[in-house]
Structures are given as C-alpha cells and as structure tokens.
Design an enzyme around this catalytic site. Structure first.
Site, PDB file in Angstrom:
ATOM      1  N   ALA C  35      -0.651 -62.399  51.147  1.00  0.00           N
ATOM      2  CA  ALA C  35      -1.001 -61.746  52.422  1.00  0.00           C
ATOM      3  C   ALA C  35      -1.448 -60.314  52.171  1.00  0.00           C
ATOM      4  CB  ALA C  35       0.202 -61.748  53.366  1.00  0.00           C
ATOM      5  N   HIS C  49      10.066 -58.355  55.391  1.00  0.00           N
ATOM      6  CA  HIS C  49      10.341 -59.521  54.544  1.00  0.00           C
ATOM      7  C   HIS C  49      10.811 -59.094  53.154  1.00  0.00           C
ATOM      8  CE1 HIS C  49       7.683 -62.495  57.024  1.00  0.00           C
ATOM      9  NE2 HIS C  49       8.839 -62.237  57.588  1.00  0.00           N
TER      10      HIS C  49
END
Lengths: 167, 167, 167
Positions: C35, C49
């Site tokens: 990402a 995260h």
C-alpha cells in the site's frame, strides 16, 4: 445447542439447504424473515414463500430487531431459521444506524434451540465503484466473520452443494 | 458415464482443468464451443485456441443448440468438453428466449461418453445495479444448480486449483 | 522453505490469518506492505496498523519492487508477510507498466525464510462493465494462479475461516 451459518452467492441454494437442516430438527419451526414487504409484488412473494413452507412453520418478521425475535422464537419452536443476515444488515445501513452485531451474536449463542442463519457472500467480486457498496461489502464481511466465529458449523453453498468451512 | 462440472471465476483455470480431464479419457475428443465469432478479433482468438488444442480435438460450435451438439458429439468421440455454459446462457438471454435448461440437463445425463462442462460462478460479488445483470446472475445460479445436481463430480477452481464440491 | 498464499474476498480475515501464521514461525518478522500512503488518512491508517503489529515486526514498503524487498527481508527476519499482491498488481497497472510476475514468483521460490502472501480473489462476481476492471480481474486471476502454482500451501478465507485449496 446446534448452530449453523449458511453462506453463498446469489441463487446458490442457501435458503433451501438451511430450511432442510432446520426441518430435520423437530416438528414445529420458526422462520424469521428479515425482508420487508415494501410493495405489493414483494408482499405477494413473501406470502407465496410462507404458503410453500406449510403449517409446521411460524413466520416472524424481524427487519431490525433480530436478537429479540431469536429470543422470542426460542421458546415456541423446535428449531429456528433466520433468512437472511445480509438483508438485516442492509435494513440497518439504510436506516443510517449502526447494526447491533454483538447483540445478535449473543442471541445466537444463548439460543436454546438449533438455529440456522443464512447470509450472502458478497466480497469476491471486483471492488465496487460506489462508496456505499464498498462500505456494505466491508460490513457484510465483518458480520459474516463475527457470526462464523460464534456458530458450530459453517458451509459455503456452491451451485446448490455445501462446501464445509467449519465443522 | 463420467460427468464433471468445472465452476470458477474469471481466469481461475477452469478451461485448462476441464481440458486435461477430457484428454485423459481417450484419444479423440469433441470440443463444443458456445462462443460466437462476432468480429474478426474473436474469430482469430477462436482459431488460435483451436490450433492450440491440436488434431485430437474436433471443434463444434453450439451457441444455442447445446443439447443437440452433445448428442451428435457422443457418437464420434471418446470424451466431450463443453466450454462454457455461462456463454450459452448469455446467448439465449440476448436472443430474448428462455434457455432450455432441462433439455440440456437431459442431454448430459444420457450422454454415452465422459463429458466435462465449464461454467462461471458469477454470484459472489455485490448485487449489480443493473437489472439485466441481476437477472443474468440469478439465471446463471439456477443453471449451475441444475447441472451440478445432474453430474457426478463438481469442482470449484480457485487460482488454478480444484476445490472438491461434489464427488 | 514454507510458503503460503492466503486468498479471499473483502473483509474475509486474510491479513489476520496470514499474520498469525507468520508470527508462529519465529521471533522477528518482516511485514512487506504494498500500500502507498497517497494521502494523510491513508498515512495514519498505515501507521496505526504498524503500531498494532508491535516491535517484533519490521515494516518495509514495496509498492513496486516486491521481488527486491522479499530478497532483502529474507536475510533479516525469521519469516515474511506480503500484504497484498493485488495492490501490488494495481500499482503496476496504474503506472501503465507490465507487472513482473515471474520475477516475483522466482523471489518467493528462492526465499530462505517462511513467507506468506495475501491476495484478493476478485473474479467471482458478474463481469464488470468497465474495460479496465475486466483487465484488472483477468490479470489478478493470472497472478493468483502463478503464485498458487509456486507455493506449498493455499487457503481461501471464507468469513474468517480457511478453506484448504492446496496442501
């Protein structure tokens, strides 16, 4: 008590599989419908399905308060069918309210009768363009995970046949 | 006779798996294609696939009359591959006619040779906006169920690998 | 070395399953993220995260050069998690370049440490209207097949539960 989640795509035989499972558990059953008769055509379809199931089945409508209906049905029937969780989720999202997933999961866990729950698997296609559709499939995935973790048995219906996911 | 339904999504290895299964059943095979060469590019692609399969394969085109082609192919080959049912359904729907599903199922059941049928699983994404797409995925689901009930073996292809659904 | 491909739809529990599998292989791990932090919200999500995974995990960003990152990570950690292949594919397609799939597969095969790779299954819905979406799902299907053929173990996540595809 025995608990089953039946997942599957469109016209995969989910409802029939769940209905047969419930019908094998005794003699009188509760059918908890989350669909709403929003127009005449829908009302006729719901009535036709009710007639098809026959007298052994009592129909309860629970577009929103599913946990309450499961608790009620547990006292009056040998087994319960909830059809379906995805429509229930959709009703909450359309009402712009947060779906009470943990309350639902708790109702399933404490249910004194065998219970089968039907849900759609909607997350295996391309990412939708539409933001609401993306949010819906995320919420549907989370709901399916929460229920799958709580029940004893999970199947994924493929072309009318069950693939065992949890047993 | 041995009958196999190979389900799967886009680029999941359905055709290759079905072709290998058919090629293990003898020495001369019928490939029943439901695709139509609607333009030059499509015609070239079909011709390339035909050349790739080689001389052991006879190609029949059956965009609509699939039951008839299965009956014909049964007399002239050791095994039959139908690729694919979903395109056949699409051809009937685009022609605005009702697809003869029970006639097809009957042809599969009485086929005197091993037969593999390929079909797409299209019902595991979000509900399409478009009414025709919704109708199509409902019909595809019903067709897959009807064929799955009639054959001996069903696999769902995932990333080129078969998951056993019925055996 | 031990290699795992975790496939699944949206919110099917892919990342959690893969993370638990990697965390069972030793004491220090590489998390290879494909990402890209294209805006502030995304940057915050990535940071959250990272914090959730804790100190045992080293995070590497590899939006494009995944094979290189896998080679680097192999020397510095007990096991590797790649999350996810589908986003990596999307980064290459958006850059209008051909994704180096065989280079990636080679890096997985020669990786000296256990490695889990996460990928989305996007091909089981209706055919998208949009040509780019159709191309993307075709490429994603081919990528998943190539990686699935190279690894030892493949699972398909359904509602948070693994269905065994290859073992």
């Amino acid at each position: 008590m025995s608990t089953l989640l039946v997942l599957g795509g469109a016209r995969s035989g989910k409802s029939r599989f769940a209905e047969n499972w419930v019908a094998a558990q005794g003699t009188c059953f509760a059918y908890i419908a989350t669909a709403q008769a929003l127009d005449e055509e829908m009302a006729q379809r719901i009535e036709r399905h009710r007639a098809d199931r026959g007298d052994a089945w009592q129909t309860l409508e629970a577009p929103m308060d599913l946990a309450g209906s499961i608790a009620d049905a547990g006292g009056n029937s040998d087994a319960i069918l909830v059809d379906c969780l995805t429509l229930w989720l959709s009703n909450w999202i359309l009402a712009e309210k947060h779906p009470p997933v943990s309350e639902l999961v708790e109702a399933v866990i404490v249910c004194p009768r065998p219970i089968a729950l039907v849900a759609n698997e909607v997350g295996l296609g391309i990412v939708p363009d539409n933001a609401l559709a993306r949010r819906f499939r995320d919420e549907a995935g989370r709901l399916n995970q929460a229920v799958a973790a709580a029940v004893e048995q999970v199947v994924l219906m493929v072309a009318g046949l069950p693939v065992e996911v949890k047993n």
